[in-house]
Design an enzyme around this catalytic site. Structure first.
Site, PDB file in Angstrom:
ATOM      1  N   GLU A   1       0.940  -1.453   0.340  1.00 30.43           N
ATOM      2  CA  GLU A   1       0.098   0.099  -0.243  1.00 30.43           C
ATOM      3  C   GLU A   1       0.871   1.299   0.221  1.00 30.43           C
ATOM      4  OE1 GLU A   1      -1.185  -1.384   4.019  1.00 30.43           O
ATOM      5  OE2 GLU A   1      -2.600  -2.856   2.661  1.00 30.43           O
TER       6      GLU A   1
ATOM      7  N   TYR B   1       7.212   2.122  -7.436  1.00 29.14           N
ATOM      8  CA  TYR B   1       6.746   0.777  -7.747  1.00 29.14           C
ATOM      9  C   TYR B   1       6.507   0.472  -9.084  1.00 29.14           C
ATOM     10  CZ  TYR B   1       6.515   1.227  -2.475  1.00 29.14           C
ATOM     11  OH  TYR B   1       6.961   1.215  -1.701  1.00 29.14           O
TER      12      TYR B   1
HETATM   13  C1  LIG Z   1      10.382   5.781  -1.706  1.00 29.22           C
HETATM   14  C2  LIG Z   1      11.724   5.897  -1.443  1.00 29.22           C
HETATM   15  C3  LIG Z   1      11.569   4.572  -1.165  1.00 29.22           C
HETATM   16  C4  LIG Z   1      12.860   5.880  -3.023  1.00 29.22           C
HETATM   17  O1  LIG Z   1      13.878   5.294  -2.669  1.00 29.22           O
HETATM   18  P1  LIG Z   1      15.516   5.673  -3.631  1.00 29.22           P
HETATM   19  O2  LIG Z   1      16.807   4.875  -2.811  1.00 29.22           O
HETATM   20  O3  LIG Z   1      15.101   7.392  -3.843  1.00 29.22           O
HETATM   21  O4  LIG Z   1      14.126   4.959  -4.638  1.00 29.22           O
HETATM   22  P2  LIG Z   1      15.829   5.097  -6.409  1.00 29.22           P
HETATM   23  O5  LIG Z   1      16.758   4.985  -6.201  1.00 29.22           O
HETATM   24  O6  LIG Z   1      15.690   3.541  -6.121  1.00 29.22           O
HETATM   25  O7  LIG Z   1      14.616   5.088  -7.442  1.00 29.22           O
HETATM   26  C5  LIG Z   1      14.502   3.927  -8.325  1.00 29.22           C
HETATM   27  C6  LIG Z   1      12.700   4.436  -9.230  1.00 29.22           C
HETATM   28  O8  LIG Z   1      12.003   5.346  -8.403  1.00 29.22           O
HETATM   29  C7  LIG Z   1      11.294   6.628  -8.659  1.00 29.22           C
HETATM   30  N1  LIG Z   1      11.518   7.699  -8.097  1.00 29.22           N
HETATM   31  C8  LIG Z   1      12.515   7.171  -6.826  1.00 29.22           C
HETATM   32  N2  LIG Z   1      12.472   8.411  -6.517  1.00 29.22           N
HETATM   33  C9  LIG Z   1      11.702   9.235  -7.136  1.00 29.22           C
HETATM   34  C10 LIG Z   1      10.739  11.165  -6.560  1.00 29.22           C
HETATM   35  N3  LIG Z   1      11.485  11.164  -5.756  1.00 29.22           N
HETATM   36  N4  LIG Z   1      10.081  11.405  -7.809  1.00 29.22           N
HETATM   37  C11 LIG Z   1       9.627  10.771  -8.826  1.00 29.22           C
HETATM   38  N5  LIG Z   1      10.304   9.278  -8.894  1.00 29.22           N
HETATM   39  C12 LIG Z   1      10.623   8.603  -8.649  1.00 29.22           C
HETATM   40  C13 LIG Z   1      11.977   6.793 -10.424  1.00 29.22           C
HETATM   41  O9  LIG Z   1      11.669   6.056 -11.411  1.00 29.22           O
HETATM   42  C14 LIG Z   1      13.457   6.061  -9.921  1.00 29.22           C
HETATM   43  O10 LIG Z   1      14.034   5.631 -10.602  1.00 29.22           O
HETATM   44  P3  LIG Z   1      15.134   6.632 -11.692  1.00 29.22           P
HETATM   45  O11 LIG Z   1      16.078   7.118 -10.356  1.00 29.22           O
HETATM   46  O12 LIG Z   1      15.320   5.622 -13.478  1.00 29.22           O
HETATM   47  O13 LIG Z   1      13.878   7.428 -11.905  1.00 29.22           O
HETATM   48  C15 LIG Z   1      12.119   7.034  -0.540  1.00 29.22           C
HETATM   49  O14 LIG Z   1      11.980   8.353  -1.594  1.00 29.22           O
HETATM   50  C16 LIG Z   1      11.641   7.081   0.585  1.00 29.22           C
HETATM   51  O15 LIG Z   1      12.456   6.528   1.380  1.00 29.22           O
HETATM   52  N6  LIG Z   1      10.624   7.539   1.061  1.00 29.22           N
HETATM   53  C17 LIG Z   1      10.344   7.977   2.475  1.00 29.22           C
HETATM   54  C18 LIG Z   1       9.274   6.918   2.506  1.00 29.22           C
HETATM   55  C19 LIG Z   1       8.250   6.145   1.463  1.00 29.22           C
HETATM   56  O16 LIG Z   1       7.571   6.849   1.692  1.00 29.22           O
HETATM   57  N7  LIG Z   1       8.415   4.961   1.632  1.00 29.22           N
HETATM   58  C20 LIG Z   1       7.179   3.910   0.619  1.00 29.22           C
HETATM   59  C21 LIG Z   1       6.234   3.433   1.655  1.00 29.22           C
HETATM   60  S1  LIG Z   1       5.268   3.091   0.702  1.00 29.22           S
END
Ligand SMILES: CC(C)(COP(=O)(O)OP(=O)(O)OC[C@H]1O[C@@H](n2cnc3c(N)ncnc32)[C@H](O)[C@@H]1OP(=O)(O)O)[C@@H](O)C(=O)NCCC(=O)NCCS
Length: 146
Positions: free
Chosen positions: A102, A114
């Site tokens: 979710e 996702y």
């Molecule tokens: C969501 C989260 C886990 C992503 O972690 P991350 O290590 O930065 O993600 P990645 O670097 O592996 O990114 C993979 C893809 O996700 C998407 N993505 C990640 N962050 C993004 C952003 N801020 N805006 C848009 N797309 C994003 C992109 O498609 C990205 O691919 P790209 O870099 O080639 O464009 C991170 O932002 C986070 O910890 N957020 C707070 C906690 C959270 O919301 N968890 C999810 C709960 S459901």
């Protein structure tokens, strides 16, 4: 950037909890992580620090992602994708095919992650989240196993 993927340990909890608090308006209480140790909880380690974590729960051929977060200063470097790819390696060996999670409707970063990983939206849970109250988007993925 070299990363290590391993099970979450008691010694990781302070760092994990700091990331949790900096990531969510409704963070899990610290005890949740201790209780969650019986499930599949993993960390990505960079150098000696926790760069991110993923908490999953497997039942038969289904796996629910209950939590994932990456340290704010290390985001957009592929760490979340790495956590998923390493989880798949473990779950593939257990013949897990179906993944569920979710996400807050407004969480575009997580939603985009996702979608990139191949998940699709299968429903909405009205008012599921608190602080602030918000709908959850329910997503799933079916992996093709060899
Ligand atoms: C969501 C989260 C886990 C992503 O972690 P991350 O290590 O930065 O993600 P990645 O670097 O592996 O990114 C993979 C893809 O996700 C998407 N993505 C990640 N962050 C993004 C952003 N801020 N805006 C848009 N797309 C994003 C992109 O498609 C990205 O691919 P790209 O870099 O080639 O464009 C991170 O932002 C986070 O910890 N957020 C707070 C906690 C959270 O919301 N968890 C999810 C709960 S459901």
């Amino acid at each position: 950037m070299s990363l290590e993927f391993r099970k979450m340990r008691e010694e990781d909890l302070d760092e994990v909890y700091e990331i949790e608090q900096s990531s969510f308006s409704d963070p899990w209480p610290q005890e949740f992580f201790k209780l969650d140790f019986m499930h599949d909880d993993y960390v990505a380690i960079q150098g000696k620090q926790v760069a991110g974590y993923l908490c999953a729960l497997q039942v038969l051929d289904e796996c629910t992602i209950a939590n994932i977060s990456v340290k704010p200063s290390l985001r957009r470097q592929g760490i979340a994708e790495y956590l998923f790819q390493e989880l798949y390696k473990i779950m593939d060996k257990r013949d897990v095919r179906f993944y569920y999670l979710e996400v807050r409707a407004s969480n575009t970063a997580a939603y985009s992650l996702y979608i990139k990983l191949g998940f699709s939206q299968i429903g909405i849970r009205k008012g599921y989240y608190h602080n602030p109250v918000e709908d959850a988007v329910v997503m799933s993925l079916e992996r093709k196993l060899n």
